[in-house]
Write an enzyme that holds these catalytic residues in place. Structure first.
Site, PDB file in Angstrom:
ATOM      1  CG  ASP A   1      -2.014   1.113   1.390  1.00 27.00           C
ATOM      2  OD1 ASP A   1      -2.628   1.135   0.402  1.00 27.00           O
ATOM      3  OD2 ASP A   1      -1.882   1.925   2.255  1.00 27.00           O
TER       4      ASP A   1
ATOM      5  CD  GLU B   1      16.315 -13.009   3.368  1.00 23.60           C
ATOM      6  OE1 GLU B   1      15.434 -13.777   4.254  1.00 23.60           O
ATOM      7  OE2 GLU B   1      16.891 -12.046   3.732  1.00 23.60           O
TER       8      GLU B   1
END
Length: 510
Positions: free
Chosen positions: A198, A247
């Site tokens: 957002d 990751e």
């Protein structure tokens, strides 16, 4: 294709009138039938719900209103079984005023480490009674609220670009970045496939928080010169986020980026920042062929220089629904049908807002006592806000609440939606829902949708482009039929008579 779920309006499994994750789980079969392969779930974290969940009090838990964390884990497991990826909304720009950090900041007082996580400042004027700068809130009124200190006296002010219940975080504070990284890993470790971030063009604030030279006259309006957003420091924040995302090689980050300049927009999707960023040009474009072509060109050019994928959407939970934007009634329906086919013919990622596949219009006559958007109160009841595009979905039956809930829906549903229910539309091959299903399936299986696009010659008032894979998309935006070019017709948004494409419609040819 991503499908945006506004959970409180999608399906209610608990009978309290508010949609929840149990309701979403019950409808995963419907979404599979539609052809959805990725979900974007609007905020379901713990929240006092001052702004529909975008005021988060605990980013690492699911609000009981939506069913708790177990309900999300069930959705992740079942969605993965159906080959759907699950992305969820995260809110990095601000917290709720009920977040433990903000409560601690109020208690700790001026100059404390707790207040340094937010933007607390002394007021201007001899008694500090004037806000620190002239910034307005996106939702109306000033972007600053003064607090009462522990001794009962008026104290400092805190910054909230949105509602007063949404204090902005200070991303210059190392605690903020570290905590957000913890939140990312918390959800990624539980199987979430990524995030919609957002206000991804926010977070970084300009040095010294200077006054705005030009105060916007409209709420919910942004431009590239607005010092509240799109400051250069935001890119280092996204690089930190991307390192965590890398990751988890399967995961995707999608930014809400309200930036008009193509070069500055493209900076958000450089290889070490966001994977995708929302481009809202089509959602802001009227049904006019020249304007649509400009919007498409702009959106493509914005990402070409950084080799990122374009994104397309016609509506979301903040924007008036496309049927209404395009004129409402039969004309609005026809144009919305034409535009979803044009959008699905474009290269890149498509986002569909729940209910668009049903051809739902905006509900602009909601009773005033039903309005929930904070804009309504903060504007002094002059701006109705975004509730009109958030009315719950109609599933079945002849009268409200159309199977959405067994209780009273959180926003009232129009009785005339009986013809727009999922049940009614699944029974008709000419319905909006059937068109979406056919178009999404065709896009998924046909090799002609591969590669880039080139514009193709077309009559005045029309638009045509060819994909490198061989698809030809023709939009007739005039008020009269046109003769289609040579080629086999794959699909049309309206019935054709011979080789004539009706007004306000789109055809796919190969």
């Amino acid at each position: 294709m991503f499908y945006q779920v506004y959970p409180r309006s999608f399906a209610d499994s608990g009978g309290d009138g508010v949609g929840d994750l149990g309701g979403l789980r019950d409808k995963l079969g419907y979404l599979e039938l539609l052809g959805v392969n990725a979900l974007w779930i609007c905020p379901v974290m713990r929240s006092p719900m001052a702004d529909g969940g975008y005021d988060v009090s605990d980013p690492r838990d699911i609000d009981p209103l939506f069913g708790g964390i177990g309900a999300l884990e069930e959705i992740i497991a079942e969605a993965h079984d159906r080959d759907m990826r699950v992305t969820m909304d995260l809110v990095p720009n601000h917290t709720s005023d009920q977040h433990p950090w903000f409560r601690a900041a109020l208690a700790a007082g001026p100059g404390s480490p707790e207040r340094a996580r937010y933007w607390f400042r002394d007021g201007r004027g001899p008694d500090g009674a004037v806000p620190p700068n002239n910034w307005p809130s996106i939702f109306g009124g000033p972007a600053w609220t003064r607090v009462t200190e522990a001794d009962g006296r008026p104290g400092q002010w805190y910054l909230h670009i949105f509602a007063a219940e949404q204090p902005d975080l200070n991303w210059e504070n190392p605690d903020v970045a570290a905590d957000f990284e913890q939140t990312l890993r918390f959800w990624l470790d539980r199987g979430v496939d990524g995030f919609r971030l957002d206000v991804a063009h926010g977070m970084a604030k300009p040095e010294g928080l200077p006054d705005m030279e030009h105060i916007p006259t409209q709420m919910l309006h942004l431009d590239d010169d607005d010092p509240r957003f799109n400051n250069p420091g935001v890119h280092e924040i996204h690089r930190r986020i991307r390192k965590v995302m890398d990751e988890y090689p399967h995961a995707v980050s999608i930014g809400e980026v309200w930036v008009n300049d193509n070069t500055r927009f493209g900076e958000y999707v450089r290889p070490d920042e966001l994977h995708l960023a929302f481009n809202f040009r089509l959602a802001q474009t009227p049904f006019h062929p020249d304007r649509i072509r400009v919007a498409v060109d702009n959106s493509l050019h914005a990402v070409d220089g950084v080799a990122a994928s374009p994104t397309w959407t016609l509506s979301n939970h903040d924007i008036e629904r496309e049927v209404t934007r395009y004129g409402g009634g039969p004309v609005g329906q026809a144009r919305a049908r034409a535009m979803i086919m044009l959008e699905l013919a474009l290269p890149g990622a498509v986002f569909v807002y729940n209910g668009a596949e049903l051809g739902l219009p905006n509900v602009d006559d909601l009773p005033e006592d039903a309005l929930r958007d904070p804009t309504w109160e903060r504007s002094g009841h002059t701006e109705r806000g975004r509730d009109g595009c958030r009315v719950p979905l109609p599933w079945e039956g002849e009268r409200p609440p159309f199977g959405f809930t067994t209780g009273r829906p959180w926003l009232p549903m129009p009785p005339e939606w009986a013809a727009l229910t999922v049940e009614a539309q699944l029974e008709r091959l000419d319905s909006m829902l059937s068109l979406y299903r056919m178009a999404i399936e065709t896009r998924a299986v046909r090799p002609e949708f591969a590669g880039g696009l080139e514009w193709y010659g077309s009559p005045p008032g029309c638009l045509a482009f060819r994909r490198a894979g061989g698809l030809l998309c023709v939009l007739n935006a005039t008020d009269a039929p046109i003769l289609l070019p040579a080629g086999d017709v794959l699909l049309t948004s309206a019935p054709i008579n011979g080789r004539k494409l009706p007004a306000n419609s789109t055809a796919w040819l190969v």
